[in-house]
Design a protein around this motif. Structure first.
Motif, PDB file in Angstrom:
ATOM      1  N   HIS A  86       0.827  -1.210   0.000  1.00 55.29           N
ATOM      2  CA  HIS A  86       0.000   0.000   0.000  1.00 55.29           C
ATOM      3  C   HIS A  86       0.857   1.254   0.000  1.00 55.29           C
ATOM      4  CE1 HIS A  86      -3.202  -2.783   1.235  1.00 55.29           C
ATOM      5  NE2 HIS A  86      -2.346  -3.238   2.121  1.00 55.29           N
ATOM      6  N   GLY A  87       2.159   1.098  -0.178  1.00 56.91           N
ATOM      7  CA  GLY A  87       3.062   2.225  -0.064  1.00 56.91           C
ATOM      8  C   GLY A  87       2.819   3.285  -1.113  1.00 56.91           C
ATOM      9  N   ASP A  88       3.022   4.537  -0.739  1.00 53.36           N
ATOM     10  CA  ASP A  88       2.940   5.635  -1.696  1.00 53.36           C
ATOM     11  C   ASP A  88       4.200   6.479  -1.562  1.00 53.36           C
ATOM     12  OD1 ASP A  88       0.477   7.439   0.317  1.00 53.36           O
ATOM     13  OD2 ASP A  88       2.578   6.956   0.686  1.00 53.36           O
ATOM     14  N   ILE A  89       4.325   7.460  -2.410  1.00 57.62           N
ATOM     15  CA  ILE A  89       5.551   8.253  -2.433  1.00 57.62           C
ATOM     16  C   ILE A  89       5.799   8.984  -1.113  1.00 57.62           C
ATOM     17  CG2 ILE A  89       6.693  10.223  -3.514  1.00 57.62           C
ATOM     18  CD1 ILE A  89       5.537   9.301  -6.178  1.00 57.62           C
ATOM     19  N   PRO A  90       4.810   9.685  -0.526  1.00 55.75           N
ATOM     20  CA  PRO A  90       5.077  10.351   0.762  1.00 55.75           C
ATOM     21  C   PRO A  90       5.552   9.377   1.843  1.00 55.75           C
ATOM     22  CG  PRO A  90       3.047  11.164  -0.187  1.00 55.75           C
ATOM     23  CD  PRO A  90       3.454   9.987  -1.018  1.00 55.75           C
ATOM     24  N   MET A  91       4.967   8.174   1.879  1.00 55.09           N
ATOM     25  CA  MET A  91       5.343   7.193   2.880  1.00 55.09           C
ATOM     26  C   MET A  91       6.783   6.740   2.682  1.00 55.09           C
ATOM     27  SD  MET A  91       3.455   3.586   3.808  1.00 55.09           S
ATOM     28  CE  MET A  91       1.883   4.395   4.026  1.00 55.09           C
ATOM     29  N   SER A  92       7.159   6.492   1.434  1.00 54.83           N
ATOM     30  CA  SER A  92       8.523   6.043   1.166  1.00 54.83           C
ATOM     31  C   SER A  92       9.525   7.151   1.453  1.00 54.83           C
ATOM     32  CB  SER A  92       8.658   5.567  -0.282  1.00 54.83           C
ATOM     33  OG  SER A  92       8.422   6.619  -1.191  1.00 54.83           O
ATOM     34  N   VAL A  93       9.143   8.398   1.163  1.00 53.63           N
ATOM     35  CA  VAL A  93      10.031   9.536   1.455  1.00 53.63           C
ATOM     36  C   VAL A  93      10.261   9.651   2.952  1.00 53.63           C
ATOM     37  CG1 VAL A  93      10.211  12.058   1.437  1.00 53.63           C
ATOM     38  CG2 VAL A  93       9.477  10.840  -0.624  1.00 53.63           C
ATOM     39  N   GLU A  94       9.186   9.507   3.751  1.00 52.15           N
ATOM     40  CA  GLU A  94       9.317   9.583   5.207  1.00 52.15           C
ATOM     41  C   GLU A  94      10.211   8.463   5.728  1.00 52.15           C
ATOM     42  OE1 GLU A  94       6.657   9.595   9.322  1.00 52.15           O
ATOM     43  OE2 GLU A  94       5.655   9.524   7.384  1.00 52.15           O
ATOM     44  N   ALA A  95      10.011   7.255   5.174  1.00 51.48           N
ATOM     45  CA  ALA A  95      10.821   6.110   5.607  1.00 51.48           C
ATOM     46  C   ALA A  95      12.298   6.352   5.332  1.00 51.48           C
ATOM     47  CB  ALA A  95      10.347   4.844   4.888  1.00 51.48           C
ATOM     48  N   LYS A  97      13.792   9.272   4.926  1.00 55.82           N
ATOM     49  CA  LYS A  97      14.271  10.368   5.763  1.00 55.82           C
ATOM     50  C   LYS A  97      14.618   9.873   7.161  1.00 55.82           C
ATOM     51  CE  LYS A  97      12.168  14.313   5.875  1.00 55.82           C
ATOM     52  NZ  LYS A  97      11.082  15.329   5.918  1.00 55.82           N
ATOM     53  N   GLU A  98      13.912   8.861   7.637  1.00 53.19           N
ATOM     54  CA  GLU A  98      14.177   8.287   8.948  1.00 53.19           C
ATOM     55  C   GLU A  98      15.328   7.283   8.917  1.00 53.19           C
ATOM     56  OE1 GLU A  98      12.931   8.953  11.961  1.00 53.19           O
ATOM     57  OE2 GLU A  98      11.740  10.592  11.149  1.00 53.19           O
ATOM     58  N   GLY A  99      15.922   7.090   7.738  1.00 54.99           N
ATOM     59  CA  GLY A  99      17.117   6.264   7.663  1.00 54.99           C
ATOM     60  C   GLY A  99      16.943   4.894   7.044  1.00 54.99           C
ATOM     61  N   ALA A 100      15.761   4.615   6.459  1.00 58.29           N
ATOM     62  CA  ALA A 100      15.554   3.309   5.836  1.00 58.29           C
ATOM     63  C   ALA A 100      16.523   3.101   4.679  1.00 58.29           C
ATOM     64  CB  ALA A 100      14.118   3.173   5.341  1.00 58.29           C
ATOM     65  N   VAL A 101      16.950   1.859   4.486  1.00 55.15           N
ATOM     66  CA  VAL A 101      17.858   1.520   3.395  1.00 55.15           C
ATOM     67  C   VAL A 101      17.122   1.503   2.064  1.00 55.15           C
ATOM     68  CG1 VAL A 101      19.349  -0.297   2.450  1.00 55.15           C
ATOM     69  CG2 VAL A 101      19.394   0.213   4.891  1.00 55.15           C
ATOM     70  N   ASP A 102      15.895   0.958   2.078  1.00 50.67           N
ATOM     71  CA  ASP A 102      15.129   0.851   0.842  1.00 50.67           C
ATOM     72  C   ASP A 102      13.656   0.712   1.172  1.00 50.67           C
ATOM     73  OD1 ASP A 102      14.583   0.683  -1.864  1.00 50.67           O
ATOM     74  OD2 ASP A 102      16.022  -0.915  -2.250  1.00 50.67           O
ATOM     75  N   PHE A 103      12.819   0.890   0.157  1.00 48.78           N
ATOM     76  CA  PHE A 103      11.372   0.763   0.294  1.00 48.78           C
ATOM     77  C   PHE A 103      10.890  -0.065  -0.889  1.00 48.78           C
ATOM     78  CE2 PHE A 103       6.958   1.796   0.287  1.00 48.78           C
ATOM     79  CZ  PHE A 103       6.632   2.162   1.592  1.00 48.78           C
ATOM     80  N   LEU A 104      10.483  -1.303  -0.626  1.00 50.37           N
ATOM     81  CA  LEU A 104      10.128  -2.225  -1.695  1.00 50.37           C
ATOM     82  C   LEU A 104       8.609  -2.367  -1.803  1.00 50.37           C
ATOM     83  CD1 LEU A 104      12.694  -5.073  -0.854  1.00 50.37           C
ATOM     84  CD2 LEU A 104      12.948  -3.252  -2.558  1.00 50.37           C
ATOM     85  N   PRO A 105       8.019  -1.940  -2.914  1.00 47.64           N
ATOM     86  CA  PRO A 105       6.576  -2.125  -3.095  1.00 47.64           C
ATOM     87  C   PRO A 105       6.276  -3.578  -3.478  1.00 47.64           C
ATOM     88  CG  PRO A 105       7.512  -1.034  -5.016  1.00 47.64           C
ATOM     89  CD  PRO A 105       8.633  -1.191  -4.034  1.00 47.64           C
TER      90      PRO A 105
END
Length: 209
Positions: A86-95, A97-105
């Motif tokens: 259910h990820g969207d661009i704002p959510m991945s950007v926040e993740a 910014k908090e230091g996540a390595v990657d965001f996999l849809p």
């Protein structure tokens, strides 16, 4: 591609997807520990390192972004790779910014997952080594007397012995002795080395902010 060693903590509420992630990552040679909910994961008092967290954004008790923030507050700072259907661009950007390595849809390519795990575990190994180096430096710093620590902070400003002596109201010879002991105890042979060592443990030059 070489597989770096480490433990992957999977936090995913979908039973079949969680099991498929366990099988896939174990096939790649990783040790895995899986959890159905964020609260179950938070019961862990110790986390193996190097390691990383494969974290679903949508969980039944709290979302993954909230869990990420709690872990940072508790200083369990393993690298995080998010996954979400259910990820969207704002959510991945926040993740990120908090230091996540990657965001996999979801659904994602297994090779994308493997690449993200490699990146996360390499980061974890690097952070471990940095932490160990800081601990070793702090042992050296703790061996200094209060006066030697003060002189060290003047030395890393780049001042000459006679200038430091003037600032401290003492003799140049005395500063030279303190400076020599600082270099000996911290096991460095030059001022640039001492500057790098001090910066590693956030020691500011005298007069610095």
């Amino acid at each position: 591609m070489n597989t770096p060693k480490g433990t992957i903590y999977i936090v995913e509420d979908n039973d079949s997807f969680r099991k498929s992630m366990v099988r896939l990552l174990q096939m790649y040679g990783y040790k895995t520990v899986a959890f159905e909910a964020a609260s179950d994961f938070l019961l862990q008092t110790t986390l193996e390192r190097p390691g990383c967290i494969l974290l679903d954004v949508r969980l039944p008790d709290m979302d993954g972004l909230e869990l990420q923030k709690i872990l940072k507050q508790q200083r369990f700072e393993l690298p995080v790779v998010f996954m979400s259907g259910h990820g969207d661009i704002p959510m991945s950007v926040e993740a990120m910014k908090e230091g996540a390595v990657d965001f996999l849809p979801k659904p994602f390519d297994p090779e994308d997952l493997r690449d993200a795990m490699i990146q996360a575990l390499v980061r974890s190994r690097y952070e471990m080594e940095e932490e160990q180096e800081r601990a070793e430096i702090n042992v050296l710093i703790d061996s200094l007397t209060p006066r030697e620590k003060e002189v060290m902070r003047w030395v890393i400003t780049g001042m000459l012995n006679k200038q430091i002596a003037y600032e401290l109201g003492t003799s140049e010879k005395t500063i030279k002795v303190h400076r020599s002991r600082v270099m000996q105890k911290t096991k460095v042979s030059s001022v640039p080395e001492l500057v790098r060592l001090a910066s590693k443990v956030n020691i500011e030059p005298m007069g610095g902010s």
